[in-house]
Scaffold this motif. Structure first.
Motif, mmCIF file in Angstrom:
data_model
loop_
_atom_site.group_PDB
_atom_site.id
_atom_site.type_symbol
_atom_site.label_atom_id
_atom_site.label_comp_id
_atom_site.label_asym_id
_atom_site.label_seq_id
_atom_site.Cartn_x
_atom_site.Cartn_y
_atom_site.Cartn_z
ATOM 1 N N VAL A 53 0.790 -1.281 0.005
ATOM 2 C CA VAL A 53 -0.042 -0.085 0.038
ATOM 3 C C VAL A 53 0.754 1.368 -0.018
ATOM 4 C CG1 VAL A 53 -1.655 1.426 1.316
ATOM 5 C CG2 VAL A 53 -1.988 -1.117 1.273
ATOM 6 N N LEU A 54 1.910 1.306 0.693
ATOM 7 C CA LEU A 54 2.756 2.300 0.902
ATOM 8 C C LEU A 54 3.501 2.627 -0.650
ATOM 9 C CD1 LEU A 54 4.548 2.119 4.453
ATOM 10 C CD2 LEU A 54 2.799 3.731 3.585
ATOM 11 N N SER A 55 3.686 1.568 -1.317
ATOM 12 C CA SER A 55 4.384 1.808 -2.753
ATOM 13 C C SER A 55 3.357 2.016 -3.646
ATOM 14 C CB SER A 55 5.177 0.690 -2.832
ATOM 15 O OG SER A 55 4.603 -0.590 -2.822
ATOM 16 N N GLY A 56 2.000 1.799 -3.698
ATOM 17 C CA GLY A 56 1.111 1.586 -4.574
ATOM 18 C C GLY A 56 -0.329 2.258 -4.184
ATOM 19 N N ASP A 57 -1.257 1.763 -4.708
ATOM 20 C CA ASP A 57 -2.499 2.453 -4.564
ATOM 21 C C ASP A 57 -3.337 1.532 -3.498
ATOM 22 O OD1 ASP A 57 -2.129 4.324 -6.800
ATOM 23 O OD2 ASP A 57 -2.667 2.838 -8.024
ATOM 24 N N THR A 58 -4.379 1.858 -3.253
ATOM 25 C CA THR A 58 -5.454 1.286 -2.272
ATOM 26 C C THR A 58 -5.980 0.198 -2.912
ATOM 27 O OG1 THR A 58 -6.138 3.484 -1.502
ATOM 28 C CG2 THR A 58 -7.729 1.738 -1.019
ATOM 29 N N ILE A 59 -5.799 -1.010 -1.698
ATOM 30 C CA ILE A 59 -6.424 -2.266 -2.188
ATOM 31 C C ILE A 59 -7.699 -2.468 -1.754
ATOM 32 C CG2 ILE A 59 -6.158 -4.865 -1.884
ATOM 33 C CD1 ILE A 59 -3.378 -4.470 -0.969
ATOM 34 N N VAL A 77 -8.144 -1.289 1.905
ATOM 35 C CA VAL A 77 -6.949 -1.000 2.700
ATOM 36 C C VAL A 77 -6.196 0.040 2.059
ATOM 37 C CG1 VAL A 77 -4.855 -2.255 3.499
ATOM 38 C CG2 VAL A 77 -6.810 -3.629 2.917
ATOM 39 N N ASP A 78 -6.173 1.187 2.445
ATOM 40 C CA ASP A 78 -5.390 2.288 2.354
ATOM 41 C C ASP A 78 -4.494 2.413 3.293
ATOM 42 O OD1 ASP A 78 -6.598 3.003 4.585
ATOM 43 O OD2 ASP A 78 -8.065 4.737 3.705
ATOM 44 N N ARG A 79 -3.717 3.463 3.474
ATOM 45 C CA ARG A 79 -2.462 3.514 4.265
ATOM 46 C C ARG A 79 -3.125 3.670 5.570
ATOM 47 N NH1 ARG A 79 1.867 8.161 1.708
ATOM 48 N NH2 ARG A 79 1.912 7.161 -0.200
ATOM 49 N N LEU A 80 -4.094 4.204 5.941
ATOM 50 C CA LEU A 80 -4.850 4.219 7.370
ATOM 51 C C LEU A 80 -4.918 2.794 7.895
ATOM 52 C CD1 LEU A 80 -5.791 5.685 9.722
ATOM 53 C CD2 LEU A 80 -7.925 5.906 8.672
ATOM 54 N N ALA A 81 -5.723 2.119 7.209
ATOM 55 C CA ALA A 81 -6.159 0.581 7.186
ATOM 56 C C ALA A 81 -4.950 -0.302 7.379
ATOM 57 C CB ALA A 81 -7.170 0.161 6.105
ATOM 58 N N ALA A 82 -3.664 -0.238 6.242
ATOM 59 C CA ALA A 82 -2.808 -0.868 6.586
ATOM 60 C C ALA A 82 -1.722 -0.863 7.602
ATOM 61 C CB ALA A 82 -1.831 -0.242 5.329
ATOM 62 N N VAL A 83 -1.806 0.617 8.104
ATOM 63 C CA VAL A 83 -0.970 0.731 9.589
ATOM 64 C C VAL A 83 -1.649 0.161 10.705
ATOM 65 C CG1 VAL A 83 -0.308 2.535 10.970
ATOM 66 C CG2 VAL A 83 0.229 2.948 8.716
#
Length: 337
Positions: A53-59, A77-83
């Motif tokens: 996610v940090l290297s690409g787009d939202t899943i 799963v965006d950056r907030l969700a991934a973290v």
């Protein structure tokens, strides 16, 4: 291919819980190892998900229903969700490992690990949900599972009282969340977050209080006020903080998961719905005041405690107050990135 990572992260703890529930008679105390193995899978794939996610787009994946359906179970799963997924799985893994020996000899050993894995699955589902309806389902399941875990020792009256108090206080907030969902759907016709945010930006709606009356309310204001009540109960904000104090009766692993993860759910909800809260400055001002009062009470009370557990409880309360204050200031950069 990369979409398999978040799915393993979310469903590995559920698989562990199901296997424990089915084969606990044969496994005995080895259920802990099964739970730990499931969390290792979840934690490692959560880190892979975060890297993707940090290297690409939202899943974004639609697992149940059509992609545009109202009740579709969507994983977003965006950056907030991934973290959050990485933090939840790693903390839960540590707690699983610690509990393997800590809970030895406890009559509820098997039940504890089944519930712990189930709670981890629900928390991961909550932070990765792209649909408000399913987020609410997970939100209420957290209430039920936490109250159940608090009563690991049913022979203790204090533990039973703490579990009941936690359930009823948080259920009040869950009811407010449910009403907010109904208002949102009645006004915008969707619970899908992507569609909802687009419609919010296009035209914030007005809510007619009663047919025939010339009195309308701003929908974002009404909904966010209801959601703030839910945040206050889940994140132990004044005056609903008293349920947190009773949790000192819970086993140390339960306290660790609660203080390190569950009470942060309120802050996550505000960040996830940042476009909605951004349209209600009055609500943000109220959150700042509530957070400030909670932080002051928590920090002051912590200084007067002699018990380590009670100091931890009031320290957590104070930190949650600071978190809500930050949300009240509109610090939504993480949630929008």
């Amino acid at each position: 291919m990369v979409s398999i990572f978040p799915l393993i992260t979310i469903f590995a703890p559920l698989l562990g819980t199901l296997l424990i529930s089915l084969f606990w008679r044969d496994l005995g105390d080895r259920v802990a190892r099964l739970g730990i193995a499931a969390l290792w899978c979840s934690a490692l794939t959560s880190l892979a998900t975060l890297a993707v996610v940090l290297s690409g787009d939202t899943i974004q994946l639609a697992l149940i229903g059509t992609p545009s359906g109202t009740m579709t179970y969507t994983v977003m799963v965006d950056r907030l969700a991934a973290v959050m997924m990485a933090l939840i799985s790693l903390v839960s893994l540590i707690i699983h490992v610690y509990s393997e020996r800590y809970m030895v000899g406890d009559a509820g050993y098997v039940r504890f690990f089944a519930l712990l894995g189930g709670l981890t699955f629900v928390l991961l589902s909550l932070v990765s949900s792209g649909n408000l309806f399913w987020l609410f389902v997970c939100w209420h399941l957290v209430t039920w599972l936490l109250a159940t875990l608090l009563v690991c020792n049913p022979d203790s009256r204090a533990a039973r009282d703490a579990g009941q108090k936690t359930f009823w206080v948080q259920s009040l907030g869950d009811a407010a969340f449910a009403v907010a969902l109904l208002v949102l759907y009645g006004s915008y016709g969707t619970w899908d977050m992507t569609d909802l945010f687009a419609r919010l930006q296009a035209a914030p709606a007005l809510l007619t209080v009663w047919p025939g009356l010339q009195w309308e309310c701003d929908v974002p204001l009404v909904v966010t006020l209801l959601l703030v009540l839910s945040v206050m109960t889940k994140s132990a904000q004044f005056p609903f903080h008293f349920w947190l104090i009773g949790t000192i009766e819970a086993p140390t692993p339960v306290s660790a998961l609660m203080h390190a993860g569950i009470v942060n759910a309120g802050g996550f909800l505000v960040n996830r719905l940042a476009p909605l809260f951004g349209l209600a400055p009055t609500t943000l001002h109220l959150m700042f005041v509530i957070g400030g009062i909670t932080a002051l009470i928590g920090a002051t009370a912590m200084l007067t405690q002699t018990s380590v557990k009670r100091r931890l409880v009031y320290s957590t309360m104070g930190q949650m107050g600071y978190m809500v204050m930050e949300c009240g200031l509109g610090a939504f950069a993480l949630g929008r990135s």
